[in-house]
Write a protein that holds these residues in place. Structure first.
Motif, PDB file in Angstrom:
ATOM      1  N   MET A 169       0.829  -1.203   0.000  1.00 57.51           N
ATOM      2  CA  MET A 169       0.000   0.000   0.000  1.00 57.51           C
ATOM      3  C   MET A 169       0.865   1.254   0.000  1.00 57.51           C
ATOM      4  O   MET A 169       0.541   2.240  -0.665  1.00 57.51           O
ATOM      5  CB  MET A 169      -0.934   0.002   1.213  1.00 57.51           C
ATOM      6  CG  MET A 169      -1.988  -1.080   1.187  1.00 57.51           C
ATOM      7  SD  MET A 169      -3.037  -1.011  -0.299  1.00 57.51           S
ATOM      8  CE  MET A 169      -3.842   0.573  -0.062  1.00 57.51           C
ATOM      9  N   LEU A 170       1.966   1.237   0.739  1.00 53.77           N
ATOM     10  CA  LEU A 170       2.872   2.392   0.769  1.00 53.77           C
ATOM     11  C   LEU A 170       3.518   2.593  -0.606  1.00 53.77           C
ATOM     12  O   LEU A 170       3.560   3.705  -1.130  1.00 53.77           O
ATOM     13  CB  LEU A 170       3.950   2.193   1.828  1.00 53.77           C
ATOM     14  CG  LEU A 170       4.998   3.311   1.923  1.00 53.77           C
ATOM     15  CD1 LEU A 170       4.364   4.610   2.411  1.00 53.77           C
ATOM     16  CD2 LEU A 170       6.146   2.904   2.847  1.00 53.77           C
ATOM     17  N   LEU A 171       3.999   1.512  -1.187  1.00 55.63           N
ATOM     18  CA  LEU A 171       4.661   1.602  -2.488  1.00 55.63           C
ATOM     19  C   LEU A 171       3.674   1.975  -3.587  1.00 55.63           C
ATOM     20  O   LEU A 171       3.981   2.766  -4.478  1.00 55.63           O
ATOM     21  CB  LEU A 171       5.346   0.278  -2.807  1.00 55.63           C
ATOM     22  CG  LEU A 171       6.510  -0.086  -1.882  1.00 55.63           C
ATOM     23  CD1 LEU A 171       6.940  -1.534  -2.077  1.00 55.63           C
ATOM     24  CD2 LEU A 171       7.685   0.850  -2.119  1.00 55.63           C
ATOM     25  N   GLY A 172       2.450   1.405  -3.511  1.00 52.66           N
ATOM     26  CA  GLY A 172       1.419   1.762  -4.482  1.00 52.66           C
ATOM     27  C   GLY A 172       1.031   3.227  -4.369  1.00 52.66           C
ATOM     28  O   GLY A 172       0.870   3.926  -5.378  1.00 52.66           O
ATOM     29  N   GLY A 173       0.890   3.700  -3.133  1.00 52.11           N
ATOM     30  CA  GLY A 173       0.578   5.111  -2.917  1.00 52.11           C
ATOM     31  C   GLY A 173       1.706   6.008  -3.383  1.00 52.11           C
ATOM     32  O   GLY A 173       1.467   7.082  -3.952  1.00 52.11           O
ATOM     33  N   PHE A 174       2.950   5.572  -3.184  1.00 56.62           N
ATOM     34  CA  PHE A 174       4.118   6.345  -3.599  1.00 56.62           C
ATOM     35  C   PHE A 174       4.103   6.578  -5.111  1.00 56.62           C
ATOM     36  O   PHE A 174       4.206   7.715  -5.583  1.00 56.62           O
ATOM     37  CB  PHE A 174       5.386   5.606  -3.177  1.00 56.62           C
ATOM     38  CG  PHE A 174       6.661   6.238  -3.659  1.00 56.62           C
ATOM     39  CD1 PHE A 174       7.177   7.354  -3.027  1.00 56.62           C
ATOM     40  CD2 PHE A 174       7.350   5.709  -4.737  1.00 56.62           C
ATOM     41  CE1 PHE A 174       8.358   7.949  -3.465  1.00 56.62           C
ATOM     42  CE2 PHE A 174       8.518   6.280  -5.182  1.00 56.62           C
ATOM     43  CZ  PHE A 174       9.034   7.401  -4.549  1.00 56.62           C
ATOM     44  N   PHE A 175       3.956   5.516  -5.873  1.00 51.68           N
ATOM     45  CA  PHE A 175       3.921   5.667  -7.326  1.00 51.68           C
ATOM     46  C   PHE A 175       2.626   6.341  -7.796  1.00 51.68           C
ATOM     47  O   PHE A 175       2.621   7.045  -8.806  1.00 51.68           O
ATOM     48  CB  PHE A 175       4.110   4.310  -8.010  1.00 51.68           C
ATOM     49  CG  PHE A 175       5.538   3.852  -8.041  1.00 51.68           C
ATOM     50  CD1 PHE A 175       6.434   4.397  -8.952  1.00 51.68           C
ATOM     51  CD2 PHE A 175       6.003   2.913  -7.141  1.00 51.68           C
ATOM     52  CE1 PHE A 175       7.764   4.003  -8.973  1.00 51.68           C
ATOM     53  CE2 PHE A 175       7.335   2.500  -7.151  1.00 51.68           C
ATOM     54  CZ  PHE A 175       8.215   3.049  -8.077  1.00 51.68           C
ATOM     55  N   GLY A 176       1.550   6.155  -7.029  1.00 55.86           N
ATOM     56  CA  GLY A 176       0.318   6.873  -7.338  1.00 55.86           C
ATOM     57  C   GLY A 176       0.486   8.364  -7.177  1.00 55.86           C
ATOM     58  O   GLY A 176      -0.034   9.157  -7.971  1.00 55.86           O
ATOM     59  N   GLY A 177       1.250   8.784  -6.155  1.00 56.67           N
ATOM     60  CA  GLY A 177       1.523  10.206  -5.951  1.00 56.67           C
ATOM     61  C   GLY A 177       2.331  10.797  -7.091  1.00 56.67           C
ATOM     62  O   GLY A 177       2.062  11.913  -7.549  1.00 56.67           O
ATOM     63  N   ILE A 178       3.331  10.038  -7.557  1.00 59.82           N
ATOM     64  CA  ILE A 178       4.115  10.503  -8.708  1.00 59.82           C
ATOM     65  C   ILE A 178       3.214  10.650  -9.927  1.00 59.82           C
ATOM     66  O   ILE A 178       3.312  11.629 -10.684  1.00 59.82           O
ATOM     67  CB  ILE A 178       5.275   9.533  -9.010  1.00 59.82           C
ATOM     68  CG1 ILE A 178       6.255   9.497  -7.837  1.00 59.82           C
ATOM     69  CG2 ILE A 178       5.995   9.932 -10.297  1.00 59.82           C
ATOM     70  CD1 ILE A 178       7.400   8.500  -8.013  1.00 59.82           C
ATOM     71  N   LEU A 179       2.304   9.690 -10.122  1.00 65.61           N
ATOM     72  CA  LEU A 179       1.384   9.742 -11.260  1.00 65.61           C
ATOM     73  C   LEU A 179       0.473  10.966 -11.179  1.00 65.61           C
ATOM     74  O   LEU A 179       0.201  11.617 -12.198  1.00 65.61           O
ATOM     75  CB  LEU A 179       0.551   8.460 -11.318  1.00 65.61           C
ATOM     76  CG  LEU A 179      -0.395   8.314 -12.520  1.00 65.61           C
ATOM     77  CD1 LEU A 179       0.400   8.321 -13.825  1.00 65.61           C
ATOM     78  CD2 LEU A 179      -1.217   7.044 -12.392  1.00 65.61           C
ATOM     79  N   VAL A 180       0.000  11.280  -9.988  1.00 65.85           N
ATOM     80  CA  VAL A 180      -0.827  12.480  -9.799  1.00 65.85           C
ATOM     81  C   VAL A 180      -0.063  13.724 -10.228  1.00 65.85           C
ATOM     82  O   VAL A 180      -0.597  14.607 -10.916  1.00 65.85           O
ATOM     83  CB  VAL A 180      -1.281  12.605  -8.327  1.00 65.85           C
ATOM     84  CG1 VAL A 180      -1.881  13.980  -8.058  1.00 65.85           C
ATOM     85  CG2 VAL A 180      -2.310  11.524  -7.995  1.00 65.85           C
ATOM     86  N   TRP A 181       1.204  13.798  -9.856  1.00 66.62           N
ATOM     87  CA  TRP A 181       2.003  14.982 -10.200  1.00 66.62           C
ATOM     88  C   TRP A 181       2.243  15.074 -11.702  1.00 66.62           C
ATOM     89  O   TRP A 181       2.096  16.146 -12.291  1.00 66.62           O
ATOM     90  CB  TRP A 181       3.334  14.969  -9.453  1.00 66.62           C
ATOM     91  CG  TRP A 181       4.184  16.151  -9.835  1.00 66.62           C
ATOM     92  CD1 TRP A 181       5.247  16.168 -10.695  1.00 66.62           C
ATOM     93  CD2 TRP A 181       3.998  17.511  -9.413  1.00 66.62           C
ATOM     94  NE1 TRP A 181       5.749  17.444 -10.836  1.00 66.62           N
ATOM     95  CE2 TRP A 181       4.998  18.287 -10.055  1.00 66.62           C
ATOM     96  CE3 TRP A 181       3.098  18.138  -8.553  1.00 66.62           C
ATOM     97  CZ2 TRP A 181       5.114  19.657  -9.856  1.00 66.62           C
ATOM     98  CZ3 TRP A 181       3.218  19.510  -8.358  1.00 66.62           C
ATOM     99  CH2 TRP A 181       4.209  20.252  -9.003  1.00 66.62           C
TER     100      TRP A 181
END
Length: 227
Positions: A169-181
């Motif tokens: 979940m942390l790693l998925g959220g991390f790459f999800g945050g990059i995708l949002v940016w």
């Protein structure tokens, strides 16, 4: 809020905090966005994100540790990355002079931004250094005090939040945050470019300055380390 959701949101905040600060990657994204449109800007961002994904996989299998063991590889990476940044800075400066305003084009030339950002990210010593240090911690079971690894304004918001590392979940959220940016940043630039005359060449010129500055810095660090 469940601990799983908190971990995912924390990962997303972390990803955005890593992707958002000014630097070579955002310079390429900005140039592509204002000169060629949202799709081109997103492609550039996805190029940088793909490099992060590759570093993530290499970290999992322990390959990035080789660079840490042999310091000369890191020094050469500074020279290679710095040289590429200087080349791309010249290209950005040329684009700044050539374009009179925002160009909303989805031409095939937008793919160039993907290639630039991907190659630049793979040779960016700072990006590699992240995966050799904090990135390793993200992949291994343990805990992470989020405020120690994000910009001060974000640190004030997250406070003393500690998240579980090695969590999908942390790693998925991390790459999800990059995708949002990498999708939201180009959208904001395109919206501004459509409203403000002369916005595109100014941003392209600014991108050239950022790339040239980091390029010179990296080349200097590489040369001084080798000699």
């Amino acid at each position: 809020m469940s601990s799983v959701l908190v971990t995912a949101v924390a990962g997303m905040v972390f990803g955005i905090s890593l992707a958002a600060p000014p630097g070579p990657m955002n310079a390429i994204i900005a140039e592509e966005s204002v000169l060629r449109g949202w799709t081109a800007g997103c492609r550039a961002g996805l190029g940088a994100m793909l490099a992060d994904a590759i570093f993530f996989v290499l970290t999992l299998v322990g390959v990035t540790a080789v660079v840490q063991e042999y310091g000369i590889l890191s020094d050469l990476l500074y020279l290679l990355g710095g040289g590429l940044m200087l080349v791309f800075a010249v290209d950005a400066a040329t684009n700044a002079r050539a374009e009179a305003g925002f160009v909303d084009s989805e031409a095939a030339t937008g793919a160039t931004g993907f290639q630039k950002a991907f190659v630049l990210a793979l040779t960016n010593p700072y990006q590699l250094a992240f995966w050799l240090t904090v990135g390793v911690g993200l992949t291994q079971p343990g805990t992470l005090e989020l405020a120690r690894h994000v910009p001060a304004p974000v640190a004030a918001l997250v406070g003393d939040l500690v998240v579980e590392t090695g969590s999908p979940m942390l790693l998925g959220g991390f790459f999800g945050g990059i995708l949002v940016w990498v999708t939201g940043f180009p959208a904001a630039l395109v919206a501004s470019g459509r409203r403000v005359d002369g916005f595109a060449p100014v941003i392209a010129a600014g991108s050239a300055v950022v790339l040239a500055g980091f390029g010179l810095l990296f080349c200097w660090l590489g040369v001084t380390a080798l000699v």
